[in-house]
Design an enzyme around this catalytic site. Structure first.
Site, PDB file in Angstrom:
ATOM      1  CG  HIS A  23      -2.121  -0.838   1.135  1.00 42.73           C
ATOM      2  ND1 HIS A  23      -2.778  -1.308   2.243  1.00 42.73           N
ATOM      3  CD2 HIS A  23      -2.799  -1.319   0.077  1.00 42.73           C
ATOM      4  CE1 HIS A  23      -3.800  -2.055   1.861  1.00 42.73           C
ATOM      5  NE2 HIS A  23      -3.835  -2.072   0.556  1.00 42.73           N
ATOM      6  CG  HIS A  79      -9.903  -7.173  -3.870  1.00 36.32           C
ATOM      7  ND1 HIS A  79     -10.574  -5.972  -3.930  1.00 36.32           N
ATOM      8  CD2 HIS A  79      -8.861  -6.966  -2.991  1.00 36.32           C
ATOM      9  CE1 HIS A  79      -9.974  -5.105  -3.131  1.00 36.32           C
ATOM     10  NE2 HIS A  79      -8.935  -5.680  -2.560  1.00 36.32           N
ATOM     11  CD  GLU A  81      -5.897  -2.876  -2.420  1.00 37.29           C
ATOM     12  OE1 GLU A  81      -6.579  -3.645  -1.717  1.00 37.29           O
ATOM     13  OE2 GLU A  81      -5.215  -1.946  -1.946  1.00 37.29           O
ATOM     14  CG  ASP A  83      -3.034  -6.520  -3.660  1.00 38.28           C
ATOM     15  OD1 ASP A  83      -3.957  -5.814  -4.065  1.00 38.28           O
ATOM     16  OD2 ASP A  83      -3.079  -7.111  -2.559  1.00 38.28           O
ATOM     17  CG  HIS A 146      -9.736  -4.355   2.209  1.00 34.68           C
ATOM     18  ND1 HIS A 146      -8.855  -3.297   2.190  1.00 34.68           N
ATOM     19  CD2 HIS A 146      -9.362  -5.156   1.185  1.00 34.68           C
ATOM     20  CE1 HIS A 146      -7.961  -3.482   1.235  1.00 34.68           C
ATOM     21  NE2 HIS A 146      -8.262  -4.605   0.620  1.00 34.68           N
ATOM     22  CG  ASP A 165      -7.253  -8.559   0.239  1.00 34.51           C
ATOM     23  OD1 ASP A 165      -6.215  -9.087  -0.174  1.00 34.51           O
ATOM     24  OD2 ASP A 165      -7.677  -7.460  -0.169  1.00 34.51           O
ATOM     25  CE1 TYR A 193      -3.449  -8.664   4.398  1.00 34.81           C
ATOM     26  CE2 TYR A 193      -5.637  -9.120   5.259  1.00 34.81           C
ATOM     27  CZ  TYR A 193      -4.799  -8.869   4.195  1.00 34.81           C
ATOM     28  OH  TYR A 193      -5.320  -8.809   2.924  1.00 34.81           O
ATOM     29  CG  HIS A 226      -2.225 -10.955   0.388  1.00 38.23           C
ATOM     30  ND1 HIS A 226      -1.390 -10.536  -0.606  1.00 38.23           N
ATOM     31  CD2 HIS A 226      -3.267 -10.089   0.392  1.00 38.23           C
ATOM     32  CE1 HIS A 226      -1.899  -9.462  -1.187  1.00 38.23           C
ATOM     33  NE2 HIS A 226      -3.040  -9.176  -0.614  1.00 38.23           N
TER      34      HIS A 226
END
Ligand code: FEO
Length: 395
Positions: A23, A79, A81, A83, A146, A165, A193, A226
């Site tokens: 991030h 997701h 995002e 990553d 999230h 996540d 986390y 992850h």
């Protein structure tokens, strides 16, 4: 590289051993991370998520060694995002028409990221995707866990929940399974986390877990995006999440301080001595805010029932390190925690009032109006710090 998960399911992601920050500069990854992508080969072939953009070419080249890309029938993007979606543009150059199953919100965020008109197939909770051999995916929206677009996908027959996540951790390991790694390291990364990413969404975590449990579906494996894959007693991490989501705290008081010429440090150490003298059972931890990793501090705040925040007055306010950690604390919306402030000053002495204001704004109940000390603490001031600590411990 691929790692066998179960039957026709393989991990085809990337272990990132050298990642130090995630991030941007917002999250420290002392133990690296992994971007988990999965290839499911039944009558239909499905790719679940991809990896972060720097590894896009490597990911697609590796994938080509496993399968002719044109044989991928469906992509599931749990997701948007970067990553997890970062390699989509590289992959879609090879298979531009392949359907991408994702939430309606992910259509917006993937389009916002990449500005491509891919073949999106928006899904909602309960929607299914048949992949042959008697197996199907069942989709579960995980809104705000999230991001608004977050989703989990459950594979029937193999009983695998691809949770993205949720239940993950930034932890690089060649072993990739929860039963093969150091348990202390694993759970340290799990709680960090949760504390740093999921705390503001705790009410939703509890609700969503209960919603999934109510479906009464067998979950043998939780395959996150992850870190490790939970194949041994996966319910253990679900139980941890349930505990962490309920305004979690341990019998711990954490003292965060910054100091310029040691005065506020001396206050902190004597406040700690006062707490210990009054309550030998409570765990007291001290951290110099300017010298400690900010995400590790947040994890300790998460574990605390009460925090003390100390800063000397500088200019007309507090040190920049103190302001930074208070900004993070405020954004994470901790609940059911107490706090108090302290700090040295030379003349105007605004720091305690300023910290009090931010702590209240952040939702902490003030256990005391705070303790100020003019110049460096002398013996009476040290005694005052000890008494302050003892009084705090009793509250
Ligand atoms: Fe691992 Fe929200 O991305």
């Amino acid at each position: 590289m691929k790692i066998h998960v179960r039957n026709n399911v393989n991990w085809v992601g990337k272990i990132d051993w050298e990642l130090l920050k995630f991030h941007g500069n917002e999250y420290s990854t002392h133990r690296g991370s992994s971007y988990n992508s999965y290839l499911v080969q039944e009558e239909k072939t499905v790719l679940i998520d991809t990896v972060w953009k720097p590894y896009a070419k490597e990911f697609v080249e590796n994938l080509k060694k496993e399968i002719d890309l044109k044989k991928i029938d469906y992509i599931i993007a749990n997701h948007a995002e970067s990553d997890h979606s970062g390699a989509l543009p590289e992959l879609m150059r090879h298979i531009p028409d392949t359907p991408i199953y994702c939430t309606e919100n992910a259509v917006k965020s993937l389009t916002g990221h990449y500005h491509q008109r891919w073949n999106f197939r928006p899904v909602k909770t309960g929607d299914t995707l048949d992949i042959g051999n008697g197996k199907k995916f069942v989709f579960v929206e995980m809104k705000m866990l999230h991001w608004p677009d977050s989703m989990a996908s459950y594979l029937t027959g193999d009983n695998i929940l691809f949770s993205n996540d949720a239940f993950g951790q930034h932890y690089a390991s060649e072993h990739m399974f929860n039963d093969l790694v150091d348990q202390a390291e694993l759970f340290a990364e799990c709680i960090k986390y949760y504390a740093n990413i999921l705390t503001p969404f705790s009410a939703l975590v509890e609700k969503k877990i209960n919603e999934v449990l109510a479906l009464n579906i067998p979950i043998d494996i939780i395959a996150t995006s992850h870190g490790v894959i939970w194949r041994n007693n996966p319910v253990q991490i679900v139980e941890k999440y349930l505990a962490w989501s309920k305004n979690y705290q341990e019998n711990q008081i954490t003292i965060l301080y910054d100091t310029m010429w040691d005065g506020t440090r001396i206050m902190a150490e004597n406040i700690a001595a006062g707490i210990r003298g009054a309550d030998s059972a409570v765990t007291v931890k001290l951290f110099n805010i300017g010298k400690t990793d900010k995400n590790d501090i947040i994890t300790e705040v998460f574990r605390s029932k009460l925090i003390l925040v100390g800063s000397p007055t500088i200019g007309r306010g507090i040190t920049s390190a103190t302001a930074g950690i208070l900004e993070m604390i405020e954004g994470l919306k901790f609940k059911n925690k107490k706090a108090a402030a302290f700090g040295c000053y030379g003349w105007s002495g605004e720091s305690v009032a300023k910290i009090n204001g931010i702590l209240e704004q952040a939702g902490f109940a003030l256990a005391d109006q705070g303790l100020k000390c003019l110049w460096n603490p002398d013996e009476p001031a040290i005694e005052q710090c000890r008494n302050f600590g003892a009084a705090i411990a009793k509250r």
